[in-house]
Write an enzyme that holds these catalytic residues in place. Sequence first.
Site, PDB file in Angstrom:
ATOM      1  CB  ALA A  10      -0.926  -0.010   1.217  1.00 61.94           C
ATOM      2  CB  THR A  11       4.444   1.888   0.483  1.00 57.91           C
ATOM      3  OG1 THR A  11       4.943   0.814  -0.332  1.00 57.91           O
ATOM      4  CG2 THR A  11       4.382   1.434   1.931  1.00 57.91           C
ATOM      5  CG  ASP A  57      10.745  -8.446   2.705  1.00 59.65           C
ATOM      6  OD1 ASP A  57      10.054  -9.126   1.916  1.00 59.65           O
ATOM      7  OD2 ASP A  57      11.876  -8.017   2.427  1.00 59.65           O
ATOM      8  CE1 TYR A 150       5.915  -9.079 -12.306  1.00 58.09           C
ATOM      9  CE2 TYR A 150       5.224  -8.912 -14.604  1.00 58.09           C
ATOM     10  CZ  TYR A 150       5.019  -8.633 -13.257  1.00 58.09           C
ATOM     11  OH  TYR A 150       3.900  -7.912 -12.866  1.00 58.09           O
ATOM     12  CE  LYS A 154       2.525 -10.075 -10.724  1.00 58.59           C
ATOM     13  NZ  LYS A 154       1.709  -9.780  -9.528  1.00 58.59           N
ATOM     14  CB  VAL A 183      -0.514   0.063 -14.171  1.00 58.27           C
ATOM     15  CG1 VAL A 183      -1.220   1.113 -13.331  1.00 58.27           C
ATOM     16  CG2 VAL A 183      -1.450  -1.100 -14.500  1.00 58.27           C
ATOM     17  CB  THR A 185       2.963   2.025 -10.535  1.00 56.26           C
ATOM     18  OG1 THR A 185       3.641   0.882 -11.078  1.00 56.26           O
ATOM     19  CG2 THR A 185       1.463   1.890 -10.768  1.00 56.26           C
ATOM     20  CD  GLU A 186       7.313   4.356  -6.135  1.00 55.40           C
ATOM     21  OE1 GLU A 186       7.867   3.422  -5.516  1.00 55.40           O
ATOM     22  OE2 GLU A 186       6.948   5.404  -5.583  1.00 55.40           O
ATOM     23  CG  PHE A 187       5.823  -2.620 -12.696  1.00 48.36           C
ATOM     24  CD1 PHE A 187       5.577  -3.772 -11.966  1.00 48.36           C
ATOM     25  CD2 PHE A 187       6.214  -2.755 -14.023  1.00 48.36           C
ATOM     26  CE1 PHE A 187       5.716  -5.032 -12.542  1.00 48.36           C
ATOM     27  CE2 PHE A 187       6.360  -4.012 -14.607  1.00 48.36           C
ATOM     28  CZ  PHE A 187       6.120  -5.145 -13.859  1.00 48.36           C
TER      29      PHE A 187
HETATM   30  P1  NDP Z   1       4.923  -0.371  -7.353  1.00 49.18           P
HETATM   31  O1  NDP Z   1       6.379  -0.617  -7.487  1.00 49.18           O
HETATM   32  O2  NDP Z   1       4.440   1.040  -7.492  1.00 49.18           O
HETATM   33  O3  NDP Z   1       4.384  -0.958  -5.978  1.00 49.18           O
HETATM   34  C1  NDP Z   1       4.820  -2.195  -5.489  1.00 49.18           C
HETATM   35  C2  NDP Z   1       4.349  -2.357  -4.047  1.00 49.18           C
HETATM   36  O4  NDP Z   1       4.740  -3.678  -3.600  1.00 49.18           O
HETATM   37  C3  NDP Z   1       4.980  -1.351  -3.120  1.00 49.18           C
HETATM   38  O5  NDP Z   1       4.010  -0.851  -2.238  1.00 49.18           O
HETATM   39  C4  NDP Z   1       6.024  -2.157  -2.368  1.00 49.18           C
HETATM   40  O6  NDP Z   1       6.144  -1.669  -1.028  1.00 49.18           O
HETATM   41  C5  NDP Z   1       5.396  -3.547  -2.350  1.00 49.18           C
HETATM   42  N1  NDP Z   1       6.430  -4.567  -2.214  1.00 49.18           N
HETATM   43  C6  NDP Z   1       7.386  -4.902  -3.110  1.00 49.18           C
HETATM   44  N2  NDP Z   1       8.219  -5.818  -2.603  1.00 49.18           N
HETATM   45  C7  NDP Z   1       7.781  -6.070  -1.335  1.00 49.18           C
HETATM   46  C8  NDP Z   1       8.234  -6.908  -0.289  1.00 49.18           C
HETATM   47  N3  NDP Z   1       9.317  -7.691  -0.431  1.00 49.18           N
HETATM   48  N4  NDP Z   1       7.556  -6.924   0.883  1.00 49.18           N
HETATM   49  C9  NDP Z   1       6.471  -6.137   1.052  1.00 49.18           C
HETATM   50  N5  NDP Z   1       5.983  -5.322   0.093  1.00 49.18           N
HETATM   51  C10 NDP Z   1       6.648  -5.280  -1.083  1.00 49.18           C
HETATM   52  O7  NDP Z   1       4.229  -1.302  -8.464  1.00 49.18           O
HETATM   53  P2  NDP Z   1       2.705  -1.549  -8.869  1.00 49.18           P
HETATM   54  O8  NDP Z   1       1.786  -0.789  -8.028  1.00 49.18           O
HETATM   55  O9  NDP Z   1       2.614  -1.393 -10.340  1.00 49.18           O
HETATM   56  O10 NDP Z   1       2.617  -3.106  -8.549  1.00 49.18           O
HETATM   57  C11 NDP Z   1       1.643  -3.679  -7.710  1.00 49.18           C
HETATM   58  C12 NDP Z   1       1.262  -5.050  -8.249  1.00 49.18           C
HETATM   59  O11 NDP Z   1       0.697  -4.912  -9.556  1.00 49.18           O
HETATM   60  C13 NDP Z   1       2.439  -6.029  -8.398  1.00 49.18           C
HETATM   61  O12 NDP Z   1       2.027  -7.295  -7.973  1.00 49.18           O
HETATM   62  C14 NDP Z   1       2.702  -6.009  -9.909  1.00 49.18           C
HETATM   63  O13 NDP Z   1       3.301  -7.197 -10.337  1.00 49.18           O
HETATM   64  C15 NDP Z   1       1.286  -5.857 -10.426  1.00 49.18           C
HETATM   65  N6  NDP Z   1       1.155  -5.370 -11.788  1.00 49.18           N
HETATM   66  C16 NDP Z   1       1.688  -4.163 -12.168  1.00 49.18           C
HETATM   67  C17 NDP Z   1       1.529  -3.730 -13.459  1.00 49.18           C
HETATM   68  C18 NDP Z   1       2.148  -2.460 -13.960  1.00 49.18           C
HETATM   69  O14 NDP Z   1       2.259  -2.279 -15.192  1.00 49.18           O
HETATM   70  N7  NDP Z   1       2.532  -1.524 -13.098  1.00 49.18           N
HETATM   71  C19 NDP Z   1       0.763  -4.493 -14.438  1.00 49.18           C
HETATM   72  C20 NDP Z   1       0.266  -5.756 -13.944  1.00 49.18           C
HETATM   73  C21 NDP Z   1       0.435  -6.141 -12.660  1.00 49.18           C
HETATM   74  P3  NDP Z   1       7.528  -1.442  -0.242  1.00 49.18           P
HETATM   75  O15 NDP Z   1       8.588  -1.175  -1.271  1.00 49.18           O
HETATM   76  O16 NDP Z   1       7.252  -0.300   0.675  1.00 49.18           O
HETATM   77  O17 NDP Z   1       7.725  -2.725   0.482  1.00 49.18           O
HETATM   78  C1  8X3 Z   2       3.211  -5.733 -15.486  1.00 49.25           C
HETATM   79  C2  8X3 Z   2       2.847  -5.592 -16.920  1.00 49.25           C
HETATM   80  O1  8X3 Z   2       3.602  -6.072 -19.296  1.00 49.25           O
HETATM   81  O2  8X3 Z   2       5.210  -5.056 -17.791  1.00 49.25           O
HETATM   82  O3  8X3 Z   2       2.775  -6.935 -14.972  1.00 49.25           O
HETATM   83  O4  8X3 Z   2       4.618  -7.369 -17.536  1.00 49.25           O
HETATM   84  S1  8X3 Z   2       4.137  -6.051 -17.917  1.00 49.25           S
END
Ligand code: NDP
Ligand code: 8X3
Length: 249
Positions: A10-11, A57, A150, A154, A183, A185-187
């Site tokens: 949720a961060t 974690d 990855y 998934k 999406v 995000t910080e992804f």
């Molecule tokens: P962000 O990087 O913005 O957020 C990831 C979140 O996961 C952060 O809040 C982080 O919190 C938490 N996290 C990561 N590693 C850990 C850990 N070891 N322990 C606890 N918490 C952890 O990415 P998104 O919001 O995009 O990603 C969220 C989800 O959506 C993921 O499962 C991702 O695979 C999925 N997703 C994302 C897509 C995209 O294109 N962005 C598309 C499809 C799916 P903290 O670092 O504070 O621990």
């Molecule tokens: C995140 C979307 O296409 O970067 O799951 O794998 S993608």
Amino acid sequence: MTKIALVTGATSGIGHATALELARQGYHIIATGRRTERLEELKKQITNVPVYTLAFDVRDNEAVQQAINSLPAAWRQVEVLVNNAGNAHGLSTIQNGSLDDWDAMIDINVKGLLYVSKAVLPLMLAHKKGHIINIGSIAGKEVYPNGNVYCASKHAVDALSQAMRLDLVKEGIKVSEVNPGMVETEFSEVRFKGDKDRAASVYEGFQPLQAQDIAELIGFIVSRPAHVNWAEVLILPAAQASATVVNKQ
Ligand code: NDP
Ligand code: 8X3
């Protein structure tokens, strides 16, 4: 009647937006992540409902169990669990992949989801009620070049979502899987280890989804009547047709 939702990750990104959306719907929020300062910020941001934060974690099973077990009585009747914490680490061919990146993705995206579910499920089973939302991905439906581990992680979330639905149906617990495409995000910053320019280039030339788009979908899914379960949704930007086909201008 108090409704409680626990959101992992949720961060940032999708998890952060989801915590805000579910708070807007009146859920009391248990927000988790590793970055405590971000959890504190979220707590300040949500003013209409109580927020409880847990920093752990998801890779550390002992920490996960301890954190969930430490929830005070008033916070134990968790109705919604959003298994969102996760990331991609690296983007490279299988022959050049990093073992550390592979471990991170399997440990966080797959084992972390299992550890959190294992800890939270007894709280739902006690009331024969609950809704688990697993955040999968289009990468759990297709594979793409260099996405190997990855995508495998998934695909595991996809299999586990189906399996959880089978095992929990008699317990009155719904399981839904939300599979987003791209999406912003910080992804990508995490995937490319802090390289902001490379991360930004992923979303250039088209309009990616925003975290709020996914949060609204999750809000919709959890607000359906008791007899309805949106089991699985693939949600894409209008410009994306598959994991590899994006209409960039
Ligand atoms: P962000 O990087 O913005 O957020 C990831 C979140 O996961 C952060 O809040 C982080 O919190 C938490 N996290 C990561 N590693 C850990 C850990 N070891 N322990 C606890 N918490 C952890 O990415 P998104 O919001 O995009 O990603 C969220 C989800 O959506 C993921 O499962 C991702 O695979 C999925 N997703 C994302 C897509 C995209 O294109 N962005 C598309 C499809 C799916 P903290 O670092 O504070 O621990
Ligand atoms: C995140 C979307 O296409 O970067 O799951 O794998 S993608």
